[in-house]
Scaffold this motif. Structure first.
Motif, PDB file in Angstrom:
ATOM      1  N   TYR A 140      48.981 -71.859 -35.360  1.00  0.00           N
ATOM      2  CA  TYR A 140      48.693 -71.416 -33.991  1.00  0.00           C
ATOM      3  C   TYR A 140      49.387 -72.326 -32.976  1.00  0.00           C
ATOM      4  O   TYR A 140      49.211 -73.548 -33.007  1.00  0.00           O
ATOM      5  CB  TYR A 140      47.184 -71.431 -33.752  1.00  0.00           C
ATOM      6  N   GLY A 142      49.880 -71.059 -29.473  1.00  0.00           N
ATOM      7  CA  GLY A 142      49.657 -70.625 -28.102  1.00  0.00           C
ATOM      8  C   GLY A 142      49.560 -69.112 -28.014  1.00  0.00           C
ATOM      9  O   GLY A 142      49.497 -68.416 -29.028  1.00  0.00           O
ATOM     10  N   VAL A 143      49.586 -68.633 -26.783  1.00  0.00           N
ATOM     11  CA  VAL A 143      49.255 -67.231 -26.526  1.00  0.00           C
ATOM     12  C   VAL A 143      50.274 -66.250 -27.122  1.00  0.00           C
ATOM     13  O   VAL A 143      49.959 -65.104 -27.395  1.00  0.00           O
ATOM     14  CB  VAL A 143      49.058 -67.006 -25.001  1.00  0.00           C
TER      15      VAL A 143
ATOM     16  N   TYR B  63      42.572 -65.754 -29.140  1.00  0.00           N
ATOM     17  CA  TYR B  63      42.579 -67.183 -29.467  1.00  0.00           C
ATOM     18  C   TYR B  63      41.395 -67.918 -28.851  1.00  0.00           C
ATOM     19  O   TYR B  63      40.879 -68.881 -29.426  1.00  0.00           O
ATOM     20  CB  TYR B  63      43.920 -67.807 -29.049  1.00  0.00           C
ATOM     21  N   SER B 129      41.860 -73.231 -25.341  1.00  0.00           N
ATOM     22  CA  SER B 129      42.118 -72.353 -26.492  1.00  0.00           C
ATOM     23  C   SER B 129      42.928 -73.121 -27.531  1.00  0.00           C
ATOM     24  O   SER B 129      44.098 -72.845 -27.766  1.00  0.00           O
ATOM     25  CB  SER B 129      42.878 -71.102 -26.054  1.00  0.00           C
ATOM     26  N   TRP B 557      48.712 -71.646 -23.617  1.00  0.00           N
ATOM     27  CA  TRP B 557      47.946 -70.386 -23.681  1.00  0.00           C
ATOM     28  C   TRP B 557      47.624 -69.880 -22.298  1.00  0.00           C
ATOM     29  O   TRP B 557      47.792 -70.608 -21.335  1.00  0.00           O
ATOM     30  CB  TRP B 557      46.645 -70.619 -24.483  1.00  0.00           C
TER      31      TRP B 557
END
Ligand SMILES: [Cu+2]
Lengths: 155, 557
Positions: A140, A142-143, B63, B129, B557
């Motif tokens: 993971y 980020g967005v 997330y 996140s 994020w």
């Protein structure tokens, strides 16, 4: 401590199994050269683009049947994001990140490595079967993590 | 030994134990199960999203949901449960908590809740996140890390409460062994305290960095400190479940302890060999030589040994009980077990799932196998069967007698039946979900990724049918979740009044005396620290001395 005879046998088998697992890992790593990706090189994560070899990412032939792939990972892309390799060639990957941690997983192979800022990860792979391999970031980041992928085309 | 038996049999007549202690532990359990409900519902949202059935809004995205799900279940639910369970164990087996210990239990709870609120608020507001692993250089709000530190401080208070209780009890009962379940409690509190030292050091480095007082962070060092704690926590749940298998399950099926000494040895082995086990999370990391990785593979593998001892002990107890009830042959005992008794069924299914769960754990320790599954959904499947079934279903199984014991109520046949249904729904849900995750993970599907087609990739499209299993499993698990929460609160407040026993199995009549050396906790702690040092000093010093330039913070994020 009193132990049942069956228990002694069971524990002997259990211990043997664990020892075999470790010895097997050791043989794979050191005798067969199939250790996990463990690059120990380092780099300033804020100066990746101006540090060799990452100032020039891409695919380079280094001998008749050997290639070096220099790659930068950043949120949320690989550079380069398509590479072409002839089938059967050995490929040496050199990878680093300019920002956060990323993963590098070539689907359908055992090639799977963590890429961290500050560290130069190295991995070796021979692609025997021709085809198009999907590569995904599996850590993971980020967005846009789910968009981070690339292709290895083996001809 | 005889003295302990006499004493515990006297206490088991006093159903409910100390009223003030019950109030403390019931409060913990209430909050734990509300947390489980919220965390579990967030899990459902992810399952549906991952299967491509549900799009989450941008202000509460996948997330964020995943981060909250992980923290609420991995950290909050499990820690609250483990502390509550062992505090009730200490209260029951030691004739009540000492007032100072009870007070520490309350202070710990309040401290942890303050920390959790700070952590979760930041996640919900979109400032953190970063998953429950919070790997830098991804930077959450500094208050997220402050919250984590407060949670850990709360955990320490509870651990020291446990130490205080045991020390005071031993002073008053010179020459006696601490009761077996309290022995497990000691092991767990040691792991809670020492296991969280690494992550505390990490958080204390992250706080000034997140506030901007220091510019860069050592990424590798942070990650390694995190995993020194990350895997210890797994073994804390496991040790908690094991305590119920060894001590409670034999009593429920009408049997005796396997061996008091062997059980204590298993606890000691799990405690001393534990902390370096987390390194296998870093098998495919850069910055560490293959030699160090192999040393750690060996150290992680050692944890498999006491687990296999447990497997033997449990089946031995089942076979012995079966034989006593007239079972014939190697597997004749299966027919003699009380499968309709949820207090047996739930932990039994938990144990059965530990066979594939444990095997998966051993597999991940091997270099090449680790490379196949690292960071794939296979790993998520693995910990959903180890934590979600092996540990949590054992925990659920304990609720059917522990909650009524504490609330001075009884488990009715109807509630037992509902419990059996709950257990089966939960199990089937996990088979679908974890089974789907294991399969699709082997095909390469990554973890911690929202629904994606990877630019209409044919490879990614081939994962879709399996991802649907995640959604099906998630729906079943949600039903199971609502049922267990209903059952727990029903047993707490509405079940018929009465007395319920705290089931503790006694040793065999001809059992040999437990040797005194099992009680030498100072020695075990020193051995544990020595093993931790052996595993960590060299790599940590290397990571600090040969560090690359540090990383500035990133918010991605
Ligand atoms: Cu990435």
């Amino acid at each position: 401590m009193n132990m049942h005879r069956y228990e002694k046998i069971w524990l002997f088998l259990a211990a043997s199994m664990l020892v075999i697992a470790v010895v097997y890992s050791g043989v794979q790593t050191f005798a067969l050269g199939q250790g996990p990706p463990s690059g120990v090189g380092m780099i300033d994560p804020e100066k990746v683009e101006e540090t060799a070899p990452f100032d020039n990412p891409g695919t380079f032939q280094i001998s008749e049947n050997e290639y070096e792939v220099v790659m930068i990972l950043r949120a949320f892309s690989f550079e380069p994001n398509v590479i072409e390799i002839p089938a059967g060639a050995t490929v040496h990957f050199k990878m680093t990140s300019t920002d956060v941690m990323h993963g590098f997983q070539v689907i359908g192979t055992n090639l799977n490595a963590m890429i961290m800022p500050g560290h130069i990860q190295e991995a070796k792979q021979t692609f025997k079967k021709p085809g198009e391999y999907l590569v995904v970031c599996n850590e993971y980041c980020g967005v846009g993590h789910q968009l981070m992928s690339m292709k290895i085309i083996v001809k | 030994m005889e003295a302990i038996e006499k004493q515990s049999s006297k206490i088991s007549k006093l159903s409910g134990g100390n009223r003030l202690d019950s109030r403390l532990t019931l409060t913990y359990f209430s909050i734990a199960f509300v947390t489980l409900l919220i965390g579990g519902l967030l899990g459902l949202l992810q399952g549906l999203n991952r299967a491509g059935l549900l799009e989450l809004p941008t202000n509460f995205n996948y997330y964020q949901v995943l981060t909250a799900h992980g923290i609420l279940l991995v950290l909050v639910f499990s820690v609250l449960f483990v502390i509550a369970y062992f505090y009730s164990v200490l209260s029951h087996t030691m004739d009540g908590l000492f007032p100072v210990v009870r007070k520490m239990g309350w202070i710990s709870l309040i401290t942890m809740l303050v920390g959790v609120v700070l952590v979760i608020t930041n996640v919900v507001m979109g400032n953190a996140s970063v998953m429950y692993t919070f790997y830098p250089p991804m930077k959450a709000s500094p208050w997220f890390y402050v919250g984590l530190f407060i949670v850990v401080a709360g955990i320490w208070i509870a651990a020291f409460g446990g130490f205080t209780q045991i020390a005071k009890w031993r002073k008053r009962h010179r020459g006696q062994h601490i009761p077996l379940l309290a022995f497990f409690a000691m092991g767990v509190f040691i792991l809670l305290f020492f296991g969280s030292l690494g992550v505390t050091a990490e958080v204390l480095m992250l706080i000034p960095w997140a506030f901007g007082w220091t510019e860069t962070i050592n990424v590798m060092l942070s990650r390694t400190l995190f995993w020194s704690f990350g895997h210890t926590f797994v073994n804390i749940w496991y040790l908690t479940a094991v305590s119920l298998w060894y001590v409670v399950v034999p009593k429920v099926i009408g049997g005796r302890l396997f061996s008091d000494t062997l059980t204590r040895v298993v606890v000691i082995l799990l405690v001393v060999s534990n902390i370096p086990g987390g390194f296998h999370h870093q098998i495919v990391d850069p910055g560490m030589s293959e030699g160090i990785k192999l040393t750690h593979a060996l150290m992680s593998m050692v944890i498999g040994f006491p687990s296999l001892m447990t497997a033997f002990a449990m089946f031995f107890v089942f076979a012995r009980v079966g034989k006593k009830k007239g079972a014939k042959g190697v597997f004749g005992w299966i027919k003699k077990m009380p499968w309709g008794d949820v207090r047996f069924l739930a932990p039994m299914i938990a144990m059965i799932f530990f066979i594939p769960g444990g095997a998966g754990g051993i597999a991940q320790n091997a270099n090449q196998l680790n490379q196949v599954v690292h960071n794939s959904l296979w790993v998520v499947g693995h910990f959903h069967i180890t934590v979600g079934v092996t540990a949590v279903l054992t925990f659920f199984g304990a609720m059917y007698w522990l909650i009524p014991y504490l609330s001075k109520r009884t488990l009715t046949p109807a509630m037992n039946k509902l419990g059996v249904i709950q257990t089966l729904i939960w199990t089937i849900g996990m088979v679908f979900m974890a089974g789907g995750m294991h399969t699709v993970g082997l095909l390469g599907a990554p973890r911690r990724t929202s629904y994606t087609t990877y630019g209409d990739s044919a490879t990614a499209a081939s994962w879709d049918p399996y991802l649907l299993l995640l959604a099906v499993g998630g729906v079943l698990l949600t039903i199971g979740l609502v049922l267990i929460v209903y059952i727990v609160f029903n047993l707490m407040f509405f079940a018929p009044k009465g007395t319920t026993e705290f089931p503790i199995a006694q040793g065999e009549d001809n059992a040999s005396e437990t040797p005194k050396w099992t009680e030498r906790w100072s020695v075990w702690i020193i051995i544990m620290l020595f093993i931790v040092a052996f595993g960590y000093v060299f790599p940590l010093v290397d990571m600090i001395q040969n560090a690359p330039p540090g990383s500035p913070p990133f918010i991605t994020w």
